[in-house]
Motif scaffolding. Structure first.
Motif, PDB file in Angstrom:
ATOM      1  N   MET A  47       0.750  -1.088  -0.037  1.00 17.54           N
ATOM      2  CA  MET A  47       0.273   0.116  -0.083  1.00 17.54           C
ATOM      3  C   MET A  47       1.048   1.332   0.014  1.00 17.54           C
ATOM      4  O   MET A  47       1.817   1.297   0.643  1.00 17.54           O
ATOM      5  CB  MET A  47      -0.648   0.088   1.333  1.00 17.54           C
ATOM      6  CG  MET A  47      -2.042   0.645   1.123  1.00 17.54           C
ATOM      7  SD  MET A  47      -2.935   0.581   2.573  1.00 17.54           S
ATOM      8  CE  MET A  47      -2.646  -0.974   3.119  1.00 17.54           C
ATOM      9  N   ASP A  48       0.653   2.087  -0.795  1.00 19.18           N
ATOM     10  CA  ASP A  48       1.416   3.314  -0.674  1.00 19.18           C
ATOM     11  C   ASP A  48       0.993   4.358   0.063  1.00 19.18           C
ATOM     12  O   ASP A  48      -0.128   4.710   0.209  1.00 19.18           O
ATOM     13  CB  ASP A  48       1.608   4.031  -2.167  1.00 19.18           C
ATOM     14  CG  ASP A  48      -0.062   3.904  -2.979  1.00 19.18           C
ATOM     15  OD1 ASP A  48      -0.571   3.110  -2.715  1.00 19.18           O
ATOM     16  OD2 ASP A  48      -0.081   4.976  -3.743  1.00 19.18           O
ATOM     17  N   HIS A  49       1.872   5.069   0.903  1.00 16.91           N
ATOM     18  CA  HIS A  49       1.279   5.945   1.865  1.00 16.91           C
ATOM     19  C   HIS A  49       2.412   6.995   2.041  1.00 16.91           C
ATOM     20  O   HIS A  49       3.483   6.786   1.683  1.00 16.91           O
ATOM     21  CB  HIS A  49       1.046   5.366   3.058  1.00 16.91           C
ATOM     22  CG  HIS A  49       1.970   4.497   3.511  1.00 16.91           C
ATOM     23  ND1 HIS A  49       3.337   4.906   4.219  1.00 16.91           N
ATOM     24  CD2 HIS A  49       1.936   3.253   3.936  1.00 16.91           C
ATOM     25  CE1 HIS A  49       3.819   4.063   4.760  1.00 16.91           C
ATOM     26  NE2 HIS A  49       3.057   2.931   4.389  1.00 16.91           N
ATOM     27  N   GLY A  50       2.005   8.324   2.499  1.00 14.64           N
ATOM     28  CA  GLY A  50       2.928   9.327   2.764  1.00 14.64           C
ATOM     29  C   GLY A  50       3.750   8.729   3.870  1.00 14.64           C
ATOM     30  O   GLY A  50       3.614   7.830   4.439  1.00 14.64           O
ATOM     31  N   PRO A  51       4.981   9.586   3.815  1.00  9.47           N
ATOM     32  CA  PRO A  51       6.164   9.027   4.966  1.00  9.47           C
ATOM     33  C   PRO A  51       5.419   9.166   6.505  1.00  9.47           C
ATOM     34  O   PRO A  51       5.995   8.330   7.222  1.00  9.47           O
ATOM     35  CB  PRO A  51       7.267   9.999   4.735  1.00  9.47           C
ATOM     36  CG  PRO A  51       6.351  11.265   4.115  1.00  9.47           C
ATOM     37  CD  PRO A  51       5.299  10.896   3.597  1.00  9.47           C
ATOM     38  N   GLY A  52       4.809  10.358   6.659  1.00 10.04           N
ATOM     39  CA  GLY A  52       4.393  10.393   8.211  1.00 10.04           C
ATOM     40  C   GLY A  52       3.508   9.463   8.839  1.00 10.04           C
ATOM     41  O   GLY A  52       2.348   9.081   8.491  1.00 10.04           O
ATOM     42  N   LYS A  53       3.944   8.790   9.805  1.00 11.67           N
ATOM     43  CA  LYS A  53       3.045   8.216  10.741  1.00 11.67           C
ATOM     44  C   LYS A  53       2.271   9.006  11.732  1.00 11.67           C
ATOM     45  O   LYS A  53       3.008   9.380  12.562  1.00 11.67           O
ATOM     46  CB  LYS A  53       3.908   6.923  11.584  1.00 11.67           C
ATOM     47  CG  LYS A  53       2.983   5.890  12.209  1.00 11.67           C
ATOM     48  CD  LYS A  53       3.695   4.489  12.221  1.00 11.67           C
ATOM     49  CE  LYS A  53       4.708   4.647  13.472  1.00 11.67           C
ATOM     50  NZ  LYS A  53       5.264   3.341  13.759  1.00 11.67           N
ATOM     51  N   ILE A  54       1.019   8.730  11.531  1.00 16.04           N
ATOM     52  CA  ILE A  54       0.188   9.726  12.375  1.00 16.04           C
ATOM     53  C   ILE A  54      -0.194   9.063  13.741  1.00 16.04           C
ATOM     54  O   ILE A  54      -0.394   9.467  14.853  1.00 16.04           O
ATOM     55  CB  ILE A  54      -1.080  10.222  11.675  1.00 16.04           C
ATOM     56  CG1 ILE A  54      -0.670  11.057  10.499  1.00 16.04           C
ATOM     57  CG2 ILE A  54      -2.030  10.841  12.478  1.00 16.04           C
ATOM     58  CD1 ILE A  54      -0.405  12.568  10.760  1.00 16.04           C
ATOM     59  N   LEU A  55      -0.663   7.701  13.433  1.00 17.77           N
ATOM     60  CA  LEU A  55      -1.220   7.040  14.553  1.00 17.77           C
ATOM     61  C   LEU A  55      -0.840   5.576  14.715  1.00 17.77           C
ATOM     62  O   LEU A  55      -0.562   5.024  13.687  1.00 17.77           O
ATOM     63  CB  LEU A  55      -2.840   7.037  14.051  1.00 17.77           C
ATOM     64  CG  LEU A  55      -3.543   5.928  14.902  1.00 17.77           C
ATOM     65  CD1 LEU A  55      -3.921   6.781  16.368  1.00 17.77           C
ATOM     66  CD2 LEU A  55      -4.815   5.952  14.628  1.00 17.77           C
ATOM     67  N   SER A  56      -0.695   5.310  15.750  1.00 14.74           N
ATOM     68  CA  SER A  56       0.068   3.898  15.910  1.00 14.74           C
ATOM     69  C   SER A  56      -0.592   3.201  17.172  1.00 14.74           C
ATOM     70  O   SER A  56      -0.524   3.675  18.397  1.00 14.74           O
ATOM     71  CB  SER A  56       1.435   3.830  15.966  1.00 14.74           C
ATOM     72  OG  SER A  56       1.971   2.673  16.959  1.00 14.74           O
ATOM     73  N   LEU A  57      -1.131   2.070  16.881  1.00 13.87           N
ATOM     74  CA  LEU A  57      -1.935   1.127  18.248  1.00 13.87           C
ATOM     75  C   LEU A  57      -0.904  -0.105  18.321  1.00 13.87           C
ATOM     76  O   LEU A  57      -0.562  -0.736  17.379  1.00 13.87           O
ATOM     77  CB  LEU A  57      -3.273   0.599  17.751  1.00 13.87           C
ATOM     78  CG  LEU A  57      -4.045   1.523  17.584  1.00 13.87           C
ATOM     79  CD1 LEU A  57      -5.578   1.083  17.325  1.00 13.87           C
ATOM     80  CD2 LEU A  57      -4.468   2.830  18.279  1.00 13.87           C
ATOM     81  N   LYS A  58      -0.360  -0.248  19.536  1.00 16.94           N
ATOM     82  CA  LYS A  58       0.323  -1.270  19.724  1.00 16.94           C
ATOM     83  C   LYS A  58      -0.217  -2.128  20.715  1.00 16.94           C
ATOM     84  O   LYS A  58      -0.536  -1.816  22.069  1.00 16.94           O
ATOM     85  CB  LYS A  58       1.810  -0.999  20.454  1.00 16.94           C
ATOM     86  CG  LYS A  58       2.409  -0.275  19.147  1.00 16.94           C
ATOM     87  CD  LYS A  58       3.846  -0.255  19.592  1.00 16.94           C
ATOM     88  CE  LYS A  58       4.730   0.678  18.423  1.00 16.94           C
ATOM     89  NZ  LYS A  58       5.013   2.018  19.108  1.00 16.94           N
ATOM     90  N   GLY A  59      -0.750  -3.329  20.519  1.00 16.16           N
ATOM     91  CA  GLY A  59      -1.292  -4.392  21.514  1.00 16.16           C
ATOM     92  C   GLY A  59      -2.601  -3.820  22.200  1.00 16.16           C
ATOM     93  O   GLY A  59      -2.677  -4.035  23.312  1.00 16.16           O
ATOM     94  N   LEU A  60      -3.554  -2.990  21.797  1.00 15.75           N
ATOM     95  CA  LEU A  60      -4.376  -2.521  22.193  1.00 15.75           C
ATOM     96  C   LEU A  60      -5.413  -3.352  22.756  1.00 15.75           C
ATOM     97  O   LEU A  60      -6.001  -4.289  21.868  1.00 15.75           O
ATOM     98  CB  LEU A  60      -5.213  -1.373  21.264  1.00 15.75           C
ATOM     99  CG  LEU A  60      -6.325  -0.586  21.997  1.00 15.75           C
ATOM    100  CD1 LEU A  60      -5.968   0.098  23.247  1.00 15.75           C
ATOM    101  CD2 LEU A  60      -6.839   0.020  20.960  1.00 15.75           C
TER     102      LEU A  60
END
Ligand SMILES: Nc1ncnc2c1ncn2[C@@H]1O[C@H](COP(=O)(O)OP(=O)(O)OP(=O)(O)O)[C@@H](O)[C@H]1O
Ligand SMILES: [Mg+2]
Lengths: 540, 264
Positions: free
Chosen positions: B1-14
């Motif tokens: 999947m192509d996406h911009g560089p910036g990671k905005i949101l990240s869920l880890k083991g929620l």
């Protein structure tokens, strides 16, 4: 939106809030919105009209203050009892703190524990501290108005009578007692929120609130007794357990400054009056952020789903009701009375009072001179009428619900007339709320006065049934559980007064009848005839 | 999947429990700048719960939520300045007028009262609501209220939008406007995270679709990717397939039968 005077006054204290890292402008803005909303009558589901918007905002709460001002007048005679300020002022603070505390618990707790703000304000960049502070100030502002309404006339009278020092002292102590109440209540909730969660939490809060209202009344009796033994004129003898009575703390400064009283006890009381409110406030302010975080637990609805219906209760329901619809409303009302917490909070304390009051009257009759023997053979059992005092207050609450929006159901179902709704609800009220109270008192009175009072008790029961029907007229056709609590004003308090005055009339009538030979049997027969009539005719 | 560089949101083991019930089960997710994420799943799957957690409305969860690179439990409330939120139920102070409400919420985001008022009035105008700008929200229809919520979430020009069933109650024309708004915002690099039950709309506008079922993300990808993987024609069919549902006919028959059954 108006720039309320209240907020301008609050601006003077800005520094204090900023001290505690509260975002003052935001807090002020939230308060402004809250005060604006308070000024608007909530629109109930069937009465929404767009035309109404143009009307001037009029704060329902401010209107209800007249009721409190009226109650405040009853404080004035106390000011003139003897010269002992310790006594007078403790009594005044007793009444005052009683009124404020009950208002705090039953009317303002919902503000303090409101989670709805979370979705509107909590999702915006406003920190917990500020939301919480806004909420506490919101409550304080109202308590302040309430107190002002109660004390302003007594304050003026006191000023004329005792001079400017008294007036100053009174204003300051009243302020401190307000602080004390807000901070203590908030801290109490903090502790409960900390230790409980989910469904359980709401139950605990409810029980604590009910228990607290109850304690206040008992405490009030104790306070009155603290002075009784010395007589009205003689000096007040401080005892260690008076430390447990906050109104006494606030009475002490008056005794010291105006009566020249001295002694360790007085200084301890004064110190308590000064320090406890400040310390409680300080603790509360420091705990603000955690308070809000724990408040989120209230949103968690999870809990074991209970399913409990006792067979006996179901059979009773079918026995007492005459149609399917009435049966449905009986069960509905029963569950609402059992499950709706706001309603329980408003109703249960008065149930407690209903149990206590007859005994208070009985005890007063006893201590007014009279041996136990002369009482048990006399007609003091008529004090049981005092338990009916709760009926108007509760009946008027039956129109409210925190889920009043659900009342559209009444209007879309094919019901023939509203009689069944009211009959079902009234029966549920009598069986679930009145009957247990009446049962307890009857048993105790039966033991005390003997079997001879059984016909009298039946008469009282029948009168209670008739009386409830009469009280239902107060609702003026408003359907049960159909109005939001916000629309409840103190005008309800006014409305119940004439109905409450009927109780001594019933009691007096009963007393007269007992003087006539076989009078009670005729009376009983007459009532048995009247009761069905009132149910048929009275509830249309 | 192509996406911009910036990671905005990240869920880890929620992970989120409601009492005994496991609602979110160890969810991992990264969302990048400019994505339009369609978040779908059956009723009660936990979509709203996820969104609420990200806005700090639910404090008791385990795992980590990072927004703009910071754990929201530690970063304070400042991150909310760049977020817009439309709640699922129309929770708003409805005895205020739209002007009062929108100005108020705008100010909470740090706008001045004047600019909030000015923008809000224009935005209300776009949705043809300028006539009722000074009427109480309680007198609005459902769709009108929804528009107020939408405006309120966008007034401060947020960088990331959480929309929980935002087109609930909107008419067809307004939905078209709304879709276009989302497309334009995302082309400017805004990130949009929205949940909906209207599969056609999700299919059309999402650049990435997440399907939540039984507390887990069971599908993740663009519509094209999902279609190739599941060999189904429409998102609705993919949804049916992935949630293991193929008996709508039987269920409907049962339902009608029960309704018409004579008791006693
Ligand atoms: N406040 C709450 N207390 C207890 N349980 C809750 C609460 N809110 C949600 N739940 C439970 O969590 C689960 C997920 O709910 P959620 O609202 O996130 O679902 P959803 O995916 O948004 O569903 P829908 O499509 O119907 O909006 C449900 O099973 C619900 O019963
Ligand atoms: Mg949802």
């Amino acid at each position: 939106m108006k720039n309320f005077t209240t907020l301008k006054i609050l601006d003077l204290f800005r520094v204090i809030f900023e001290r505690f890292e509260i975002d003052y402008p935001t807090m002020r803005r939230i308060l402004q919105v809250k005060l604006t909303m308070d000024g608007r009558r909530p629109t109930t589901i069937m009465s929404q009209n767009r035309g109404g918007e143009k009307k001037q905002d009029s704060n329902q709460f401010l209107k209800s203050l007249w009721f409190y001002a009226f109650i405040g007048l009853t404080l004035i005679p106390i000011l003139f009892i003897g010269d002992n300020f310790m006594f007078k002022m403790s009594l005044i603070f007793g009444v005052l703190m009683f009124l404020i505390m009950t208002a705090m618990i039953s009317d303002f707790s919902s503000v303090l524990l409101d989670v709805r703000d979370q979705t509107v304000i909590g999702t915006r960049p406003v920190d917990h501290r500020t939301i919480s502070a806004a909420r506490a100030i919101h409550v304080t502002v109202y308590l302040f108005f309430l107190t002002a309404a109660i004390v302003s006339v007594p304050l003026v009278v006191g000023f004329v009578q005792f001079g400017v020092i008294f007036a100053l002292l009174f204003s300051v102590t009243v302020l401190f007692s307000d602080l004390f109440i807000v901070a203590i209540t908030a801290l109490l909730y903090y502790v409960i929120l900390k230790f409980f969660g989910g469904e359980r939490l709401r139950d605990v809060i409810n029980y604590v609130q009910i228990g607290l209202s109850f304690t206040i009344v008992i405490g009030y009796q104790v306070l009155a007794r603290a002075f009784e033994f010395q007589g009205l004129q003689s000096s007040f003898e401080a005892a260690w357990w008076n430390v447990l009575l906050p109104p006494v703390w606030f009475g002490a400064p008056f005794a010291v400054i105006l009566n020249g009283a001295s002694g360790a006890y007085y200084y301890v009381f004064m110190a308590l009056a000064l320090l406890v409110p400040l310390i409680a406030l300080w603790i509360y302010l420091s705990l603000l952020p955690t308070f809000e975080k724990n408040l989120l637990k209230l949103m968690d609805q999870a809990g074991p789903s209970k399913k409990k219906t006792t067979k006996g209760m179901n059979r009773l329901a079918s026995l007492l009701t005459t149609s399917k619809e009435e049966h449905a409303f009986y069960q509905f009302a029963e569950r609402m009375l059992k499950n709706e917490r706001d309603l329980k909070l408003k109703i249960y304390p008065s149930l407690g009072f209903a149990i206590i009051f007859p005994f208070v009257f009985l005890y007063n009759g006893y201590s007014a001179g009279g041996s136990l023997d002369s009482i048990t053979s006399g007609r003091m059992y008529l004090t049981i009428y005092a338990s009916m005092m709760m009926i108007p207050g509760i009946v008027i609450m039956l129109q409210y619900s925190s889920k009043s929006k659900g009342s559209w159901i009444y209007h879309v179902t094919p019901l023939q007339g509203e009689g069944v709704i009211i009959k079902g609800t009234l029966k549920a009220f009598l069986i679930r709320l009145f009957a247990p109270v009446f049962g307890v008192i009857s048993i105790l009175y039966g033991i005390l006065f003997g079997m001879r009072i059984i016909p009298d008790l039946v008469i009282v029961l029948l009168i209670a049934v008739i009386y409830s029907v009469i009280c239902f007229r107060m609702l003026k056709g408003k359907l049960p559980f159909s109005q939001p609590f916000e629309s409840a004003g103190q005008s309800d308090g006014w409305k119940t007064i004439p109905f409450a005055l009927l109780i001594p009339v019933f009691g007096g009538l009963h007393f007269v009848v007992t003087n006539v030979p076989f009078g009670i049997w005729f009376y009983l027969a007459l009532l048995l005839f009247i009761v069905p009539l009132t149910w048929q005719r009275g509830l249309r | 999947m192509d996406h911009g560089p910036g990671k905005i949101l990240s869920l880890k083991g929620l992970t989120k429990w409601y009492g005994e019930k496991l609602v979110l089960d160890d969810i991992d997710l990264d969302v990048y700048e400019g994505q339009i994420i369609g978040y779908i799943g059956p009723n009660g799957a936990g979509k709203s719960t996820t969104v609420k957690i990200m806005l700090g409305l639910e404090a008791s969860y385990s795992g980590e939520v990072e927004i703009f690179g910071q754990n929201i439990k530690e970063s304070g409330v400042a991150y909310k300045k760049r977020i817009g939120y439309v709640p699922e139920s129309a929770d708003l102070y409805d005895n205020l007028t739209a002007r009062e409400y929108l100005t108020f919420t705008g100010e909470l985001y740090g706008l001045t009262a004047d600019s909030a008022d000015y923008k809000a009035r224009l935005l209300m105008g776009v949705f043809n609501l300028e006539d009722v700008y000074d009427s109480r929200i309680s007198s609005y229809s459902k769709g009108m209220k929804q528009k107020v919520l939408l405006i309120s979430s966008l007034l401060h020009d947020p960088d990331i939008l959480f929309l929980d069933e935002p087109i609930n109650g909107l008419d067809a024309n307004s939905v078209m406007v709304f879709k276009e708004i989302l497309a334009q915002l995302s082309s400017q690099g805004k990130t949009i995270f929205y949940s909906s039950h209207i599969m056609e709309v999700v299919q059309k506008i999402s650049s990435r679709i997440l399907l939540l079922n039984d507390g887990k993300i069971v599908a993740d990808g663009s519509f094209e990717q999902l279609r190739q993987k599941n060999k189904e024609g429409s998102l609705e069919e993919i949804f049916n397939q992935l949630t293991g549902f193929n008996e709508h006919q039987n269920l409907a028959e049962d339902f009608v039968q029960i309704v018409q059954r004579d008791h006693r």
